[in-house]
Design a protein around this motif. Sequence first.
Motif, mmCIF file in Angstrom:
data_model
loop_
_atom_site.group_PDB
_atom_site.id
_atom_site.type_symbol
_atom_site.label_atom_id
_atom_site.label_comp_id
_atom_site.label_asym_id
_atom_site.label_seq_id
_atom_site.Cartn_x
_atom_site.Cartn_y
_atom_site.Cartn_z
ATOM 1 N N GLN A 122 -36.759 -13.667 -17.837
ATOM 2 C CA GLN A 122 -36.520 -15.100 -17.944
ATOM 3 C C GLN A 122 -37.528 -15.662 -18.939
ATOM 4 O O GLN A 122 -38.739 -15.462 -18.778
ATOM 5 C CB GLN A 122 -36.694 -15.760 -16.576
ATOM 6 N N PRO A 123 -37.084 -16.370 -19.964
ATOM 7 C CA PRO A 123 -38.006 -16.764 -21.035
ATOM 8 C C PRO A 123 -39.044 -17.803 -20.641
ATOM 9 O O PRO A 123 -40.117 -17.854 -21.241
ATOM 10 C CB PRO A 123 -37.081 -17.298 -22.128
ATOM 11 N N ILE A 124 -38.756 -18.666 -19.658
ATOM 12 C CA ILE A 124 -39.690 -19.737 -19.292
ATOM 13 C C ILE A 124 -39.943 -19.723 -17.791
ATOM 14 O O ILE A 124 -39.007 -19.654 -16.992
ATOM 15 C CB ILE A 124 -39.136 -21.122 -19.675
ATOM 16 N N ARG A 125 -41.219 -19.819 -17.430
ATOM 17 C CA ARG A 125 -41.597 -20.140 -16.063
ATOM 18 C C ARG A 125 -42.203 -21.542 -16.116
ATOM 19 O O ARG A 125 -43.252 -21.735 -16.733
ATOM 20 C CB ARG A 125 -42.616 -19.149 -15.506
ATOM 21 N N TYR A 126 -41.570 -22.475 -15.478
ATOM 22 C CA TYR A 126 -41.972 -23.871 -15.538
ATOM 23 C C TYR A 126 -42.441 -24.291 -14.150
ATOM 24 O O TYR A 126 -41.651 -24.320 -13.197
ATOM 25 C CB TYR A 126 -40.781 -24.717 -16.007
#
Length: 478
Positions: free
Chosen positions: A336-340
Amino acid sequence: MSRLIVVSNRVSAPRDPAAGSTGGLAMALSAALRKYDGLWFGWSGETVEHFTGELKMEDRAGVTVALVDLEAQDVDEYYNGYANKTLWPLFHHRVDLTAYERSYGEGYERTNARFAEVLAPLIQPEDVIWIHDYHMIPLARDLRRLGVKNRIGFFLHTPWPVRQLLVTLPHHRRLVEAMFDYDLIGFQTREWLDLFRDYVASEPSVHGKLLPHDALEAFGKTVQTGVFPIGIDVEGFIAARNSQLGNRTYDRMAASAAFRSLIVGVDRLDYSKGLEERLLGYEQFLETHPDMRSEVLLLQVTPISRDDVDAYQDIRGRLDSLAGRINGEYAEMDWQPIRYLNRTYRRDQLAGIYRAARVGLVTPLRDGMNLVAKEFVAAQNPDDPGVLVLSRFAGAAEQMGEALLVNPFSREELSDAIQRALTMPLGERKRKWECLMQVVRDTDVGIWRDDFVSTLRAVERPANGGGGSAAAASGQAA
Protein backbone atom coordinates in the motif's frame (compact mmCIF):
# COMPACT_ATOMS: atom_id res chain seq x y z
CA MET A 1 19.47 38.81 39.10
CA SER A 2 16.10 39.85 37.64
CA ARG A 3 13.44 37.26 36.94
CA LEU A 4 12.33 36.17 33.47
CA ILE A 5 8.56 36.07 32.91
CA VAL A 6 7.44 34.02 29.91
CA VAL A 7 3.93 34.67 28.59
CA SER A 8 2.15 32.49 26.03
CA ASN A 9 -1.41 31.55 25.19
CA ARG A 10 -0.94 28.06 26.61
CA VAL A 11 1.65 27.08 29.18
CA SER A 12 3.71 24.06 28.15
CA ALA A 13 6.13 23.87 31.07
CA PRO A 14 6.65 20.13 31.58
CA ARG A 15 5.50 18.46 34.77
CA ASP A 16 8.32 15.93 34.28
CA PRO A 17 11.45 17.31 32.55
CA ALA A 18 12.59 13.76 31.73
CA ALA A 19 9.45 12.96 29.75
CA GLY A 20 10.30 11.91 26.22
CA SER A 21 7.21 13.59 24.84
CA THR A 22 8.23 17.06 26.04
CA GLY A 23 9.06 19.49 23.26
CA GLY A 24 12.44 21.22 23.01
CA LEU A 25 10.93 24.72 23.26
CA ALA A 26 9.22 23.92 26.56
CA MET A 27 12.40 22.38 27.89
CA ALA A 28 14.53 25.40 26.89
CA LEU A 29 12.17 27.99 28.36
CA SER A 30 11.70 25.93 31.51
CA ALA A 31 15.46 25.73 31.97
CA ALA A 32 15.71 29.53 31.69
CA LEU A 33 12.87 30.02 34.15
CA ARG A 34 14.55 27.76 36.68
CA LYS A 35 17.85 29.62 36.16
CA TYR A 36 16.31 33.05 36.66
CA ASP A 37 13.72 31.99 39.26
CA GLY A 38 11.08 32.92 36.69
CA LEU A 39 7.40 32.58 36.00
CA TRP A 40 5.36 31.19 33.08
CA PHE A 41 1.97 32.85 32.63
CA GLY A 42 -0.91 31.94 30.32
CA TRP A 43 -4.39 30.55 29.80
CA SER A 44 -5.20 27.39 31.73
CA GLY A 45 -7.18 25.86 28.88
CA GLU A 46 -10.26 25.88 31.12
CA THR A 47 -13.39 28.03 30.91
CA VAL A 48 -15.55 29.60 33.60
CA GLU A 49 -19.00 31.14 33.47
CA HIS A 50 -17.74 34.58 34.59
CA PHE A 51 -14.18 35.86 34.34
CA THR A 52 -12.74 36.55 37.78
CA GLY A 53 -9.02 36.78 37.08
CA GLU A 54 -8.32 34.23 39.79
CA LEU A 55 -4.85 32.75 39.41
CA LYS A 56 -3.89 29.12 39.74
CA MET A 57 -0.25 28.85 40.83
CA GLU A 58 1.59 25.56 40.29
CA ASP A 59 5.12 24.25 40.55
CA ARG A 60 6.05 22.18 37.53
CA ALA A 61 9.45 20.58 37.92
CA GLY A 62 10.86 23.71 39.53
CA VAL A 63 9.05 26.18 37.24
CA THR A 64 6.41 28.46 38.75
CA VAL A 65 3.33 28.48 36.53
CA ALA A 66 0.50 31.04 36.77
CA LEU A 67 -2.72 30.06 35.00
CA VAL A 68 -5.96 31.94 34.46
CA ASP A 69 -9.36 30.65 33.24
CA LEU A 70 -11.28 32.41 30.46
CA GLU A 71 -14.97 32.75 29.69
CA ALA A 72 -16.31 30.62 26.86
CA GLN A 73 -16.98 33.78 24.85
CA ASP A 74 -13.31 34.78 25.25
CA VAL A 75 -12.18 31.43 23.91
CA ASP A 76 -14.60 31.60 20.99
CA GLU A 77 -13.74 35.16 19.95
CA TYR A 78 -10.10 35.55 21.01
CA TYR A 79 -8.68 32.05 20.43
CA ASN A 80 -10.89 30.21 17.96
CA GLY A 81 -11.89 33.48 16.31
CA TYR A 82 -9.28 36.23 15.92
CA ALA A 83 -6.19 34.11 16.60
CA ASN A 84 -7.04 31.04 14.55
CA LYS A 85 -9.62 32.26 12.02
CA THR A 86 -8.17 35.72 11.35
CA LEU A 87 -4.47 36.12 12.15
CA TRP A 88 -3.30 32.55 11.50
CA PRO A 89 -4.66 32.27 7.92
CA LEU A 90 -3.71 35.88 7.13
CA PHE A 91 -0.14 35.43 8.34
CA HIS A 92 0.09 32.29 6.17
CA HIS A 93 -1.22 34.14 3.08
CA ARG A 94 -4.61 32.40 3.09
CA VAL A 95 -6.83 35.45 2.73
CA ASP A 96 -9.48 33.18 1.24
CA LEU A 97 -9.82 31.53 4.67
CA THR A 98 -9.48 34.67 6.77
CA ALA A 99 -12.56 35.67 8.77
CA TYR A 100 -12.91 39.42 9.32
CA GLU A 101 -15.54 39.41 12.07
CA ARG A 102 -15.81 42.50 14.27
CA SER A 103 -16.68 40.41 17.31
CA TYR A 104 -13.46 38.43 16.91
CA GLY A 105 -11.37 41.60 17.04
CA GLU A 106 -13.29 42.88 20.05
CA GLY A 107 -12.78 39.57 21.85
CA TYR A 108 -9.05 39.64 21.04
CA GLU A 109 -8.67 43.13 22.51
CA ARG A 110 -10.80 42.31 25.56
CA THR A 111 -8.99 39.08 26.38
CA ASN A 112 -5.52 40.57 26.04
CA ALA A 113 -6.61 43.39 28.37
CA ARG A 114 -7.77 40.75 30.84
CA PHE A 115 -4.44 38.94 30.61
CA ALA A 116 -2.68 42.23 31.34
CA GLU A 117 -4.86 42.97 34.38
CA VAL A 118 -4.05 39.58 35.89
CA LEU A 119 -0.36 39.59 34.98
CA ALA A 120 0.55 43.17 36.00
CA PRO A 121 0.38 42.63 39.79
CA LEU A 122 2.81 39.70 39.47
CA ILE A 123 5.52 41.82 37.83
CA GLN A 124 8.39 43.07 39.97
CA PRO A 125 10.37 46.20 39.00
CA GLU A 126 13.42 44.39 37.59
CA ASP A 127 11.60 41.55 35.80
CA VAL A 128 12.13 40.96 32.09
CA ILE A 129 8.99 39.87 30.20
CA TRP A 130 9.04 37.68 27.08
CA ILE A 131 5.70 37.39 25.24
CA HIS A 132 5.18 34.75 22.57
CA ASP A 133 3.25 34.67 19.33
CA TYR A 134 0.30 36.17 17.49
CA HIS A 135 -2.25 35.44 20.21
CA MET A 136 -0.86 38.23 22.39
CA ILE A 137 0.39 40.98 20.10
CA PRO A 138 -1.38 43.81 22.06
CA LEU A 139 -0.29 42.60 25.50
CA ALA A 140 2.67 44.98 25.92
CA ARG A 141 0.43 47.94 25.07
CA ASP A 142 -2.09 46.83 27.68
CA LEU A 143 0.64 46.34 30.29
CA ARG A 144 2.05 49.81 29.54
CA ARG A 145 -1.42 51.30 30.08
CA LEU A 146 -1.35 49.75 33.55
CA GLY A 147 1.98 51.38 34.31
CA VAL A 148 4.37 48.49 33.60
CA LYS A 149 7.74 49.96 32.61
CA ASN A 150 9.80 46.77 32.46
CA ARG A 151 11.67 45.49 29.44
CA ILE A 152 9.18 43.56 27.30
CA GLY A 153 10.13 41.43 24.30
CA PHE A 154 7.94 39.73 21.71
CA PHE A 155 8.75 36.76 19.48
CA LEU A 156 6.60 35.84 16.50
CA HIS A 157 6.74 32.12 15.74
CA THR A 158 4.76 32.45 12.48
CA PRO A 159 5.61 34.29 9.26
CA TRP A 160 4.77 37.97 8.87
CA PRO A 161 2.52 38.68 5.84
CA VAL A 162 3.31 40.91 2.89
CA ARG A 163 1.98 44.43 3.26
CA GLN A 164 -0.54 44.09 0.40
CA LEU A 165 -2.27 41.30 2.34
CA LEU A 166 -1.88 42.73 5.83
CA VAL A 167 -3.81 45.84 4.85
CA THR A 168 -6.88 43.65 4.20
CA LEU A 169 -7.09 43.30 7.99
CA PRO A 170 -9.44 45.86 9.55
CA HIS A 171 -7.49 47.98 12.05
CA HIS A 172 -4.14 46.64 10.78
CA ARG A 173 -2.51 49.93 11.79
CA ARG A 174 -3.71 49.52 15.38
CA LEU A 175 -2.27 46.01 15.55
CA VAL A 176 1.15 47.17 14.35
CA GLU A 177 1.06 50.27 16.56
CA ALA A 178 0.61 48.02 19.60
CA MET A 179 3.87 46.27 18.70
CA PHE A 180 5.79 49.52 19.25
CA ASP A 181 5.20 49.15 22.99
CA TYR A 182 7.73 46.31 22.97
CA ASP A 183 11.43 46.92 23.47
CA LEU A 184 12.43 44.06 21.16
CA ILE A 185 10.51 42.21 18.44
CA GLY A 186 12.01 38.94 17.16
CA PHE A 187 11.30 37.15 13.89
CA GLN A 188 12.30 33.70 12.67
CA THR A 189 13.94 34.84 9.41
CA ARG A 190 15.28 37.89 7.64
CA GLU A 191 12.40 37.62 5.16
CA TRP A 192 9.72 37.97 7.84
CA LEU A 193 11.58 40.88 9.44
CA ASP A 194 11.97 42.65 6.10
CA LEU A 195 8.23 42.32 5.44
CA PHE A 196 7.49 43.94 8.80
CA ARG A 197 9.95 46.74 8.03
CA ASP A 198 8.36 47.23 4.61
CA TYR A 199 4.94 47.75 6.19
CA VAL A 200 6.27 50.26 8.71
CA ALA A 201 8.22 52.22 6.08
CA SER A 202 5.73 52.00 3.20
CA GLU A 203 2.22 52.07 4.70
CA PRO A 204 0.92 55.65 4.17
CA SER A 205 -0.99 55.72 7.46
CA VAL A 206 2.17 54.90 9.45
CA HIS A 207 4.96 57.10 8.03
CA GLY A 208 7.59 55.00 9.78
CA LYS A 209 11.36 55.30 9.50
CA LEU A 210 14.03 52.63 9.14
CA LEU A 211 16.82 53.26 11.63
CA PRO A 212 20.31 51.72 11.83
CA HIS A 213 20.78 48.22 13.26
CA ASP A 214 17.20 47.15 12.42
CA ALA A 215 15.56 49.65 14.75
CA LEU A 216 12.28 51.23 13.64
CA GLU A 217 10.55 54.49 14.44
CA ALA A 218 6.79 55.06 14.16
CA PHE A 219 3.87 56.32 16.25
CA GLY A 220 6.29 58.51 18.19
CA LYS A 221 8.22 55.48 19.48
CA THR A 222 11.17 53.34 18.54
CA VAL A 223 11.52 49.58 18.72
CA GLN A 224 14.46 47.25 18.21
CA THR A 225 13.90 44.28 15.90
CA GLY A 226 16.00 41.25 15.07
CA VAL A 227 16.22 37.79 13.53
CA PHE A 228 16.30 34.91 16.00
CA PRO A 229 15.92 31.55 14.20
CA ILE A 230 14.51 28.98 16.58
CA GLY A 231 15.99 25.51 16.81
CA ILE A 232 15.59 22.19 18.56
CA ASP A 233 17.10 20.72 21.71
CA VAL A 234 19.80 18.90 19.74
CA GLU A 235 21.34 16.80 22.48
CA GLY A 236 17.92 16.02 23.92
CA PHE A 237 16.66 14.87 20.54
CA ILE A 238 19.72 12.72 19.91
CA ALA A 239 19.22 11.17 23.34
CA ALA A 240 15.59 10.48 22.41
CA ARG A 241 16.73 8.86 19.16
CA ASN A 242 19.13 6.60 21.08
CA SER A 243 16.68 5.78 23.87
CA GLN A 244 15.15 2.36 24.33
CA LEU A 245 11.83 3.45 22.82
CA GLY A 246 13.60 5.33 20.03
CA ASN A 247 15.57 2.23 19.06
CA ARG A 248 12.54 0.00 19.36
CA THR A 249 10.52 2.32 17.12
CA TYR A 250 13.34 2.36 14.57
CA ASP A 251 13.42 -1.45 14.54
CA ARG A 252 9.64 -1.62 14.09
CA MET A 253 9.67 0.85 11.22
CA ALA A 254 12.58 -0.83 9.47
CA ALA A 255 10.84 -4.20 9.72
CA SER A 256 7.48 -2.74 8.71
CA ALA A 257 8.92 -1.14 5.56
CA ALA A 258 9.99 -4.66 4.52
CA PHE A 259 13.15 -3.56 2.67
CA ARG A 260 11.34 -0.68 0.98
CA SER A 261 12.56 2.91 1.13
CA LEU A 262 10.55 4.77 3.75
CA ILE A 263 9.42 8.31 2.99
CA VAL A 264 8.07 10.19 6.01
CA GLY A 265 6.07 13.35 6.64
CA VAL A 266 5.08 14.56 10.12
CA ASP A 267 2.79 17.58 10.37
CA ARG A 268 -0.16 18.56 12.49
CA LEU A 269 -3.34 18.92 10.44
CA ASP A 270 -3.23 22.42 8.95
CA TYR A 271 -3.82 23.93 5.52
CA SER A 272 -0.46 25.75 5.75
CA LYS A 273 1.47 22.47 5.75
CA GLY A 274 0.87 21.64 2.08
CA LEU A 275 -0.43 18.16 2.82
CA GLU A 276 -2.71 17.90 -0.20
CA GLU A 277 0.02 19.18 -2.49
CA ARG A 278 2.45 16.66 -0.95
CA LEU A 279 0.16 13.71 -1.61
CA LEU A 280 -0.40 14.90 -5.17
CA GLY A 281 3.36 15.20 -5.67
CA TYR A 282 3.81 11.67 -4.35
CA GLU A 283 1.05 10.47 -6.67
CA GLN A 284 2.92 12.12 -9.56
CA PHE A 285 6.04 10.20 -8.51
CA LEU A 286 4.13 6.91 -8.54
CA GLU A 287 2.74 7.69 -11.97
CA THR A 288 6.07 8.83 -13.43
CA HIS A 289 8.18 6.01 -11.96
CA PRO A 290 6.16 2.79 -12.16
CA ASP A 291 9.32 0.73 -11.64
CA MET A 292 9.75 2.24 -8.16
CA ARG A 293 6.18 1.87 -6.94
CA SER A 294 6.58 -1.24 -4.82
CA GLU A 295 10.00 -0.04 -3.62
CA VAL A 296 8.69 2.89 -1.57
CA LEU A 297 6.27 3.60 1.25
CA LEU A 298 5.00 7.00 2.40
CA LEU A 299 4.20 7.28 6.11
CA GLN A 300 2.25 10.49 6.76
CA VAL A 301 1.69 11.25 10.45
CA THR A 302 -0.90 14.01 10.87
CA PRO A 303 -2.30 14.62 14.36
CA ILE A 304 -5.69 16.37 14.34
CA SER A 305 -5.71 19.99 15.49
CA ARG A 306 -8.31 22.76 15.85
CA ASP A 307 -11.06 20.39 14.83
CA ASP A 308 -13.70 22.92 15.87
CA VAL A 309 -12.59 25.29 13.07
CA ASP A 310 -14.44 24.65 9.80
CA ALA A 311 -11.37 24.97 7.59
CA TYR A 312 -9.66 22.15 9.50
CA GLN A 313 -12.67 19.88 9.22
CA ASP A 314 -12.69 20.50 5.48
CA ILE A 315 -9.02 19.68 4.95
CA ARG A 316 -9.32 16.55 7.07
CA GLY A 317 -12.07 15.27 4.80
CA ARG A 318 -10.10 16.10 1.66
CA LEU A 319 -6.97 14.36 2.92
CA ASP A 320 -8.89 11.24 3.93
CA SER A 321 -10.39 11.11 0.45
CA LEU A 322 -7.11 11.81 -1.36
CA ALA A 323 -5.11 9.21 0.55
CA GLY A 324 -7.85 6.66 -0.04
CA ARG A 325 -7.97 7.43 -3.76
CA ILE A 326 -4.21 7.06 -4.21
CA ASN A 327 -4.15 3.80 -2.28
CA GLY A 328 -7.09 2.51 -4.30
CA GLU A 329 -5.40 3.44 -7.57
CA TYR A 330 -1.91 2.10 -6.93
CA ALA A 331 -2.00 -0.50 -4.13
CA GLU A 332 -1.11 -4.14 -4.72
CA MET A 333 -2.19 -7.13 -2.68
CA ASP A 334 1.07 -6.97 -0.70
CA TRP A 335 1.78 -3.24 -0.82
CA GLN A 336 0.00 0.00 0.00
CA PRO A 337 1.69 3.24 -1.08
CA ILE A 338 0.46 5.47 1.80
CA ARG A 339 0.00 4.94 5.50
CA TYR A 340 -1.94 7.95 6.75
CA LEU A 341 -2.16 8.22 10.55
CA ASN A 342 -4.12 10.80 12.57
CA ARG A 343 -2.43 10.39 15.93
CA THR A 344 0.27 11.91 18.10
CA TYR A 345 3.59 10.22 18.86
CA ARG A 346 6.18 10.88 21.56
CA ARG A 347 9.40 12.63 20.69
CA ASP A 348 11.47 9.47 21.06
CA GLN A 349 9.07 7.57 18.80
CA LEU A 350 9.28 10.29 16.16
CA ALA A 351 13.07 10.17 16.38
CA GLY A 352 12.97 6.45 15.62
CA ILE A 353 10.61 7.01 12.69
CA TYR A 354 12.82 9.75 11.22
CA ARG A 355 15.93 7.61 11.59
CA ALA A 356 14.31 4.78 9.61
CA ALA A 357 13.35 7.06 6.70
CA ARG A 358 15.32 7.44 3.50
CA VAL A 359 13.46 10.67 2.66
CA GLY A 360 11.90 13.34 4.87
CA LEU A 361 9.20 15.47 3.24
CA VAL A 362 8.81 18.91 4.86
CA THR A 363 6.81 20.84 2.30
CA PRO A 364 4.67 23.58 3.88
CA LEU A 365 3.12 26.25 1.69
CA ARG A 366 4.29 28.83 4.23
CA ASP A 367 5.85 28.29 7.64
CA GLY A 368 7.56 30.44 10.25
CA MET A 369 10.42 27.96 10.70
CA ASN A 370 9.37 24.27 10.81
CA LEU A 371 11.30 22.29 13.38
CA VAL A 372 10.43 18.91 11.84
CA ALA A 373 13.12 19.68 9.24
CA LYS A 374 15.72 20.05 11.99
CA GLU A 375 14.46 17.03 13.94
CA PHE A 376 14.68 14.86 10.81
CA VAL A 377 18.31 15.85 10.29
CA ALA A 378 19.23 15.30 13.95
CA ALA A 379 17.71 11.81 13.92
CA GLN A 380 19.74 10.47 11.00
CA ASN A 381 22.43 7.81 11.09
CA PRO A 382 25.65 9.66 10.16
CA ASP A 383 26.90 6.62 8.27
CA ASP A 384 23.75 6.26 6.14
CA PRO A 385 21.68 9.45 6.40
CA GLY A 386 18.35 10.12 4.74
CA VAL A 387 17.67 13.13 2.53
CA LEU A 388 15.60 16.16 3.50
CA VAL A 389 13.18 17.53 0.88
CA LEU A 390 12.26 21.02 2.09
CA SER A 391 9.84 23.66 0.88
CA ARG A 392 11.51 26.90 -0.13
CA PHE A 393 8.63 28.66 1.66
CA ALA A 394 9.53 27.26 5.09
CA GLY A 395 11.56 29.56 7.30
CA ALA A 396 14.07 26.73 7.71
CA ALA A 397 14.98 27.01 4.01
CA GLU A 398 16.84 30.26 4.75
CA GLN A 399 19.33 28.23 6.81
CA MET A 400 19.15 24.75 5.29
CA GLY A 401 20.25 25.28 1.71
CA GLU A 402 21.80 21.79 1.48
CA ALA A 403 18.33 20.23 1.61
CA LEU A 404 16.57 19.57 -1.68
CA LEU A 405 14.59 22.81 -1.88
CA VAL A 406 11.30 22.57 -3.76
CA ASN A 407 8.24 24.56 -4.75
CA PRO A 408 5.46 22.61 -3.00
CA PHE A 409 2.85 23.98 -5.40
CA SER A 410 4.48 22.01 -8.26
CA ARG A 411 3.67 18.31 -8.14
CA GLU A 412 6.29 17.65 -10.85
CA GLU A 413 8.99 19.36 -8.78
CA LEU A 414 8.02 17.33 -5.72
CA SER A 415 8.06 14.15 -7.78
CA ASP A 416 11.52 14.94 -9.17
CA ALA A 417 12.86 15.71 -5.69
CA ILE A 418 11.57 12.40 -4.29
CA GLN A 419 13.22 10.53 -7.16
CA ARG A 420 16.50 12.37 -6.68
CA ALA A 421 16.47 11.77 -2.92
CA LEU A 422 15.87 8.06 -3.36
CA THR A 423 18.72 7.66 -5.86
CA MET A 424 21.27 10.04 -4.28
CA PRO A 425 24.69 8.40 -3.80
CA LEU A 426 25.86 7.79 -0.25
CA GLY A 427 28.75 10.23 -0.49
CA GLU A 428 26.44 13.10 -1.48
CA ARG A 429 23.92 12.18 1.20
CA LYS A 430 26.64 12.25 3.87
CA ARG A 431 28.04 15.58 2.66
CA LYS A 432 24.61 17.21 2.70
CA TRP A 433 23.76 15.77 6.10
CA GLU A 434 27.02 16.99 7.65
CA CYS A 435 26.32 20.55 6.46
CA LEU A 436 22.70 20.43 7.65
CA MET A 437 23.65 18.95 11.01
CA GLN A 438 26.08 21.80 11.59
CA VAL A 439 23.22 24.25 10.98
CA VAL A 440 21.03 22.35 13.44
CA ARG A 441 23.74 22.54 16.10
CA ASP A 442 24.44 26.22 15.44
CA THR A 443 20.76 27.10 15.93
CA ASP A 444 20.08 24.97 19.00
CA VAL A 445 17.02 26.11 20.96
CA GLY A 446 19.17 27.04 23.93
CA ILE A 447 21.26 29.35 21.75
CA TRP A 448 18.06 30.92 20.41
CA ARG A 449 16.71 31.48 23.92
CA ASP A 450 19.91 32.97 25.31
CA ASP A 451 20.42 35.18 22.25
CA PHE A 452 16.94 36.69 22.53
CA VAL A 453 17.01 37.21 26.29
CA SER A 454 20.49 38.75 26.27
CA THR A 455 19.52 41.08 23.40
CA LEU A 456 16.36 42.13 25.27
CA ARG A 457 18.31 42.86 28.44
CA ALA A 458 20.77 44.98 26.45
CA VAL A 459 18.20 47.11 24.61
CA GLU A 460 18.67 50.79 25.42
CA ARG A 461 15.55 51.97 27.17
CA PRO A 462 13.92 55.41 27.32
CA ALA A 463 14.36 57.47 30.44
CA ASN A 464 10.68 57.27 31.37
CA GLY A 465 10.74 53.45 31.43
CA GLY A 466 7.82 52.87 29.07
CA GLY A 467 7.91 51.36 25.60
CA GLY A 468 10.63 52.58 23.29
CA SER A 469 10.09 56.28 22.65
CA ALA A 470 11.63 58.54 20.06
CA ALA A 471 10.80 61.51 22.27
CA ALA A 472 12.46 60.02 25.32
CA ALA A 473 15.84 60.03 23.58
CA SER A 474 15.84 63.82 23.79
CA GLY A 475 14.51 63.88 27.33
CA GLN A 476 10.89 64.65 26.40
CA ALA A 477 7.91 62.80 27.81
CA ALA A 478 6.70 59.95 25.59
